[in-house]
Scaffold this motif. Structure first.
Motif, PDB file in Angstrom:
ATOM      1  N   ASN A   1      82.386   5.606  57.915  1.00  0.00           N
ATOM      2  CA  ASN A   1      82.982   4.369  57.407  1.00  0.00           C
ATOM      3  C   ASN A   1      81.920   3.353  56.982  1.00  0.00           C
ATOM      4  OD1 ASN A   1      85.642   4.811  57.328  1.00  0.00           O
ATOM      5  ND2 ASN A   1      86.200   3.467  59.022  1.00  0.00           N
ATOM      6  N   PHE A   2      80.747   3.437  57.639  1.00  0.00           N
ATOM      7  CA  PHE A   2      79.682   2.493  57.292  1.00  0.00           C
ATOM      8  C   PHE A   2      79.269   2.653  55.837  1.00  0.00           C
ATOM      9  CE2 PHE A   2      75.478   0.631  57.219  1.00  0.00           C
ATOM     10  CZ  PHE A   2      75.718  -0.533  57.921  1.00  0.00           C
ATOM     11  N   SER A   3      79.201   3.922  55.398  1.00  0.00           N
ATOM     12  CA  SER A   3      78.846   4.115  53.983  1.00  0.00           C
ATOM     13  C   SER A   3      79.968   3.631  53.068  1.00  0.00           C
ATOM     14  CB  SER A   3      78.538   5.594  53.726  1.00  0.00           C
ATOM     15  OG  SER A   3      79.741   6.335  53.819  1.00  0.00           O
ATOM     16  N   VAL A   4      81.234   3.753  53.570  1.00  0.00           N
ATOM     17  CA  VAL A   4      82.380   3.293  52.751  1.00  0.00           C
ATOM     18  C   VAL A   4      82.340   1.777  52.567  1.00  0.00           C
ATOM     19  CG1 VAL A   4      84.898   3.044  52.732  1.00  0.00           C
ATOM     20  CG2 VAL A   4      83.870   5.246  53.333  1.00  0.00           C
ATOM     21  N   PHE A   5      82.106   1.041  53.686  1.00  0.00           N
ATOM     22  CA  PHE A   5      82.197  -0.421  53.599  1.00  0.00           C
ATOM     23  C   PHE A   5      80.860  -1.119  53.315  1.00  0.00           C
ATOM     24  CE2 PHE A   5      86.070   0.689  55.845  1.00  0.00           C
ATOM     25  CZ  PHE A   5      86.999  -0.124  55.224  1.00  0.00           C
ATOM     26  N   GLY A   6      79.753  -0.387  53.523  1.00  0.00           N
ATOM     27  CA  GLY A   6      78.432  -1.025  53.369  1.00  0.00           C
ATOM     28  C   GLY A   6      78.134  -1.481  51.956  1.00  0.00           C
ATOM     29  N   LEU A   7      78.469  -0.617  50.978  1.00  0.00           N
ATOM     30  CA  LEU A   7      78.113  -0.947  49.587  1.00  0.00           C
ATOM     31  C   LEU A   7      78.904  -2.159  49.058  1.00  0.00           C
ATOM     32  CD1 LEU A   7      76.107  -0.052  47.545  1.00  0.00           C
ATOM     33  CD2 LEU A   7      77.788   1.560  46.605  1.00  0.00           C
ATOM     34  N   PRO A   8      80.250  -2.165  49.248  1.00  0.00           N
ATOM     35  CA  PRO A   8      80.975  -3.374  48.815  1.00  0.00           C
ATOM     36  C   PRO A   8      80.452  -4.634  49.512  1.00  0.00           C
ATOM     37  CG  PRO A   8      82.516  -1.627  49.316  1.00  0.00           C
ATOM     38  CD  PRO A   8      81.169  -1.126  49.731  1.00  0.00           C
ATOM     39  N   PHE A   9      80.109  -4.499  50.802  1.00  0.00           N
ATOM     40  CA  PHE A   9      79.583  -5.661  51.527  1.00  0.00           C
ATOM     41  C   PHE A   9      78.304  -6.167  50.858  1.00  0.00           C
ATOM     42  CE2 PHE A   9      76.586  -7.127  54.842  1.00  0.00           C
ATOM     43  CZ  PHE A   9      77.245  -8.290  55.216  1.00  0.00           C
ATOM     44  N   ALA A  10      77.401  -5.216  50.512  1.00  0.00           N
ATOM     45  CA  ALA A  10      76.137  -5.617  49.864  1.00  0.00           C
ATOM     46  C   ALA A  10      76.401  -6.332  48.539  1.00  0.00           C
ATOM     47  CB  ALA A  10      75.260  -4.377  49.643  1.00  0.00           C
ATOM     48  N   VAL A  11      77.357  -5.772  47.776  1.00  0.00           N
ATOM     49  CA  VAL A  11      77.686  -6.401  46.484  1.00  0.00           C
ATOM     50  C   VAL A  11      78.237  -7.812  46.723  1.00  0.00           C
ATOM     51  CG1 VAL A  11      79.237  -6.307  44.494  1.00  0.00           C
ATOM     52  CG2 VAL A  11      78.036  -4.247  45.242  1.00  0.00           C
ATOM     53  N   GLY A  12      79.139  -7.923  47.730  1.00  0.00           N
ATOM     54  CA  GLY A  12      79.712  -9.246  48.046  1.00  0.00           C
ATOM     55  C   GLY A  12      78.645 -10.257  48.395  1.00  0.00           C
ATOM     56  N   VAL A  13      77.678  -9.837  49.221  1.00  0.00           N
ATOM     57  CA  VAL A  13      76.597 -10.753  49.610  1.00  0.00           C
ATOM     58  C   VAL A  13      75.785 -11.167  48.378  1.00  0.00           C
ATOM     59  CG1 VAL A  13      74.417 -10.887  50.886  1.00  0.00           C
ATOM     60  CG2 VAL A  13      76.438  -9.921  51.978  1.00  0.00           C
ATOM     61  N   ALA A  14      75.497 -10.168  47.517  1.00  0.00           N
ATOM     62  CA  ALA A  14      74.712 -10.473  46.312  1.00  0.00           C
ATOM     63  C   ALA A  14      75.452 -11.488  45.421  1.00  0.00           C
ATOM     64  CB  ALA A  14      74.440  -9.189  45.533  1.00  0.00           C
ATOM     65  N   VAL A  15      76.764 -11.265  45.271  1.00  0.00           N
ATOM     66  CA  VAL A  15      77.568 -12.178  44.445  1.00  0.00           C
ATOM     67  C   VAL A  15      77.503 -13.590  45.018  1.00  0.00           C
ATOM     68  CG1 VAL A  15      79.932 -12.787  43.816  1.00  0.00           C
ATOM     69  CG2 VAL A  15      79.133 -10.438  43.529  1.00  0.00           C
ATOM     70  N   SER A  16      77.684 -13.680  46.342  1.00  0.00           N
ATOM     71  CA  SER A  16      77.683 -14.989  46.987  1.00  0.00           C
ATOM     72  C   SER A  16      76.341 -15.694  46.790  1.00  0.00           C
ATOM     73  CB  SER A  16      77.994 -14.792  48.467  1.00  0.00           C
ATOM     74  OG  SER A  16      77.811 -15.988  49.155  1.00  0.00           O
ATOM     75  N   ALA A  17      75.248 -14.932  46.947  1.00  0.00           N
ATOM     76  CA  ALA A  17      73.915 -15.528  46.786  1.00  0.00           C
ATOM     77  C   ALA A  17      73.725 -16.010  45.350  1.00  0.00           C
ATOM     78  CB  ALA A  17      72.848 -14.496  47.152  1.00  0.00           C
ATOM     79  N   LEU A  18      74.153 -15.166  44.411  1.00  0.00           N
ATOM     80  CA  LEU A  18      74.008 -15.544  43.003  1.00  0.00           C
ATOM     81  C   LEU A  18      74.779 -16.827  42.702  1.00  0.00           C
ATOM     82  CD1 LEU A  18      74.176 -12.282  40.882  1.00  0.00           C
ATOM     83  CD2 LEU A  18      72.360 -14.015  40.908  1.00  0.00           C
ATOM     84  N   ARG A  19      75.996 -16.893  43.269  1.00  0.00           N
ATOM     85  CA  ARG A  19      76.814 -18.092  43.016  1.00  0.00           C
ATOM     86  C   ARG A  19      76.115 -19.340  43.536  1.00  0.00           C
ATOM     87  NH1 ARG A  19      81.902 -17.668  41.363  1.00  0.00           N
ATOM     88  NH2 ARG A  19      82.390 -19.734  42.195  1.00  0.00           N
ATOM     89  N   ARG A  20      75.556 -19.229  44.744  1.00  0.00           N
ATOM     90  CA  ARG A  20      74.832 -20.386  45.301  1.00  0.00           C
ATOM     91  C   ARG A  20      73.696 -20.804  44.375  1.00  0.00           C
ATOM     92  NH1 ARG A  20      75.419 -18.223  50.411  1.00  0.00           N
ATOM     93  NH2 ARG A  20      73.312 -17.361  50.379  1.00  0.00           N
ATOM     94  N   MET A  21      73.004 -19.788  43.847  1.00  0.00           N
ATOM     95  CA  MET A  21      71.873 -20.102  42.952  1.00  0.00           C
ATOM     96  C   MET A  21      72.363 -20.801  41.676  1.00  0.00           C
ATOM     97  SD  MET A  21      69.789 -16.633  43.566  1.00  0.00           S
ATOM     98  CE  MET A  21      68.584 -16.720  42.276  1.00  0.00           C
ATOM     99  N   VAL A  22      73.508 -20.308  41.171  1.00  0.00           N
ATOM    100  CA  VAL A  22      74.048 -20.918  39.939  1.00  0.00           C
ATOM    101  C   VAL A  22      74.403 -22.378  40.197  1.00  0.00           C
ATOM    102  CG1 VAL A  22      76.036 -20.932  38.393  1.00  0.00           C
ATOM    103  CG2 VAL A  22      74.866 -18.790  38.889  1.00  0.00           C
TER     104      VAL A  22
END
Lengths: 349, 218
Positions: A138-159
């Motif tokens: 399950n870690f591989s199932v949920f890990g990738l979306p989590f990473a993408v979510g974190v990246a999106v959030s960081a990008l938004r903060r930067m914007v």
């Protein structure tokens, strides 16, 4: 970035979920339920793709779909890869929680992560080894979306930060331009005064001009009125010409002059240069007037006329001319009369 | 009636100094104008002895909140010539007074030079145009205004600005008589415009009798 996430989601839907659904039918307690969940999740994906919206209702539908799909699997097959509902629900969660704080997404993914172990536990199959294997897969199932979510959030903060900094820079630039404009204005005003005020002040301080002399006092009165007019020019008023004329008259009244001021016609606003040319004769005649004066303003659709009649010596008359504003002497018998006319169209008077 | 016993006037003003001053000017006029009464409100013009006066000199701002247009309208509608005599040099107020039927509109700043002549003209139902009123008519931009010729506008504006007919005569190269004629004709055009009032009708009728304007011109 959202588009890339949508592409991944669609790929998971058809490249992972659909083949699993077709090949793993024997693992399901109810293949029909699995098929319905697939159709529902595919529909949600289509809605997101078409409308680009985020929605709590859809999020609940997706989560319930994932729970139902997991419940429809034989509990002993839960460890392994029985269906793609988990993967899809995780990616749809990223899309549906786009722009929301990262902890909401973390909560959603954590809840999804817990579904399969809980069902395993409720079926009485929660052995440590099975749980561990489930946790790892399950870690591989949920890990990738989590990473993408974190990246999106960081990008938004930067914007957001970048936008704020850009706004601040823009404000600074505007303030700078305004300051430059103000400075230029002041220099221009000072230039206007240097021609007349500075020589007068220099003459007075150097002793070359005698304050007891009538001519000198008259010049002082005119300069005082010019400065007062200069200040009035920068006031915010709906009728600047009248405001500036009143400023000139006020200075004369302080010297004890009785001034009658009559205005007729609707308000019109000549440009600054024309207003100065219109008020200049008034200022000159009032400075030389002995006891009384009458100032009139007549405003018609095509012209603005300012006249002054006062008991002033003829020597105080300003030069006649036909520039921006035409200035003429009035043939008054025993008083000095001067008139200035400005034409709206700019044609000579 | 004015010709038999001289002109008579009733003065309505709430300021005692104005009442005393106008009375003094009337007494000093040659021939003198008899002051039949004076009072702080328009009632003085309706009761004896003011009721018999040829002309009402009316201060537009008495104790009420706004200008006394009601008093002016009632007097004009009953045919009483009214010289509005006010502190206010306001175009809208001046033109409204003409519209209501005032004989003339005179500001207190202009008073000394014009009031006696304005009273005599009002008693004879002939036009009298002081400079402020000329300015108000010459720059009138309201939609219902009478049509004036450019020359008429020139005369009005020169008179407003110069306050001296000699000066106007030199500027426009016209005789003083011609200037008066222009001013009077404009005044009649105004009397012939807008709402009817007995005083306005009398002014127009008198102008036609005197040959100042013809019926065709109106």
């Amino acid at each position: 970035m959202r588009l890339a996430t949508l592409v991944i989601t669609v790929t998971v839907l058809f490249g992972l979920y659909l083949p699993m659904l077709v090949t793993n039918t024997w693992m399901y307690r109810s293949p029909a339920v699995e098929a319905v969940v697939f159709v529902v999740l595919a529909g949600v994906t289509a809605v997101i793709g078409a409308t680009n919206r985020t929605s709590r209702v859809l999020l609940v539908v997706v989560f319930v779909g994932a729970v139902v799909a997991t419940a429809a699997v034989e509990p002993r097959h839960l460890v392994g890869s029985p269906h793609g509902a988990d993967d899809l629900s995780a990616w749809l969660g990223v899309l549906l929680l786009w722009g929301r704080p990262i902890h909401v997404l973390v909560g959603y993914l954590a809840a999804g992560y817990a579904v399969a172990p809980l069902q395993l536990w409720s079926a009485g199959l929660a052995e440590p080894e099975a749980l561990a294997r489930l946790a790892i897969s399950n870690f591989s199932v949920f890990g990738l979306p989590f990473a993408v979510g974190v990246a999106v959030s960081a990008l938004r903060r930067m914007v957001v930060t970048a936008t704020r900094i850009a706004d601040e820079q823009e404000r600074h630039r505007t303030a700078e331009v305004m300051a430059e404009q103000l400075h230029a204005d002041r220099q221009q005003r000072y230039a206007g005064l240097t021609a007349t005020t500075v020589p007068l002040l220099a003459g007075l301080s150097g002793g070359g001009l005698d304050p007891a002399d009538d001519g000198v006092r008259q010049r002082c009165a005119a300069e005082a009125a010019r400065m007062r007019r200069l200040l009035a020019e920068h006031d915010d008023t709906p009728d600047p010409l009248l405001h500036e004329l009143r400023a000139c008259i006020e200075v004369a009244e302080r010297r004890g002059l009785v001034v009658r001021f009559a205005v007729m016609g609707a308000c019109s606003v000549p440009p600054l240069g024309a207003r100065r040319a219109l008020t200049e004769p008034v200022l000159a005649v009032l400075s030389a007037a002995r006891s009384s004066a009458r100032v009139t303003v007549a405003r018609r659709a095509s012209t603005v006329t300012v006249s002054v009649v006062a008991d002033a010596p003829a020597s105080a008359a300003p030069n006649e001319g036909k520039g921006l504003v035409s200035v003429t002497r009035l043939p008054c018998a025993d008083r000095l009369g001067v008139r200035a006319i400005w034409h709206h169209t700019g044609e000579p008077a | 009636m004015a010709s038999h016993r001289g002109t008579s006037v009733i003065i309505v003003d709430d300021h005692p100094a104005i009442l005393a001053g106008v009375s003094a000017w009337c007494a000093a006029a040659d021939p003198p104008i008899s002051v039949l009464g004076r009072g702080p409100d328009a009632g003085a013009a309706w009761h004896d002895p003011g009721r018999a006066a040829d002309v009402v000199v009316l201060d537009l701002y008495l104790t009420g909140p706004g200008p006394g247009y009601g008093d002016l309208r009632r007097l004009a509608d009953s045919g009483r010539p009214v010289v509005v005599y006010t502190m206010r040099e306001d175009q809208d107020i001046a033109l409204t007074c003409l519209e209501l039927g005032a004989a003339t509109y005179l500001t207190k700043a202009e008073g000394e030079a014009h009031l006696i002549e304005a009273i005599r003209a009002a008693a004879r139902h002939v036009p009298y145009v002081p400079p402020i009123l000329a300015g108000a008519m010459g720059t009138d931009s309201r939609s219902g205004r009478p049509r004036l010729t450019p020359r008429e506008v020139d005369v009005l504006l020169e008179w407003f600005q110069c306050e001296s007919k000699d000066t106007v005569s030199k500027v426009l190269n016209l005789s003083v008589n011609t200037i008066n004629c222009y001013l009077d004709r404009v005044r009649i055009k105004y009397a012939n415009a807008g709402r009817p009032a007995r005083t306005k009708a009398t002014l127009v009728a008198r102008a036609i009798q005197d040959g100042l304007v013809s019926l065709d011109e109106l």
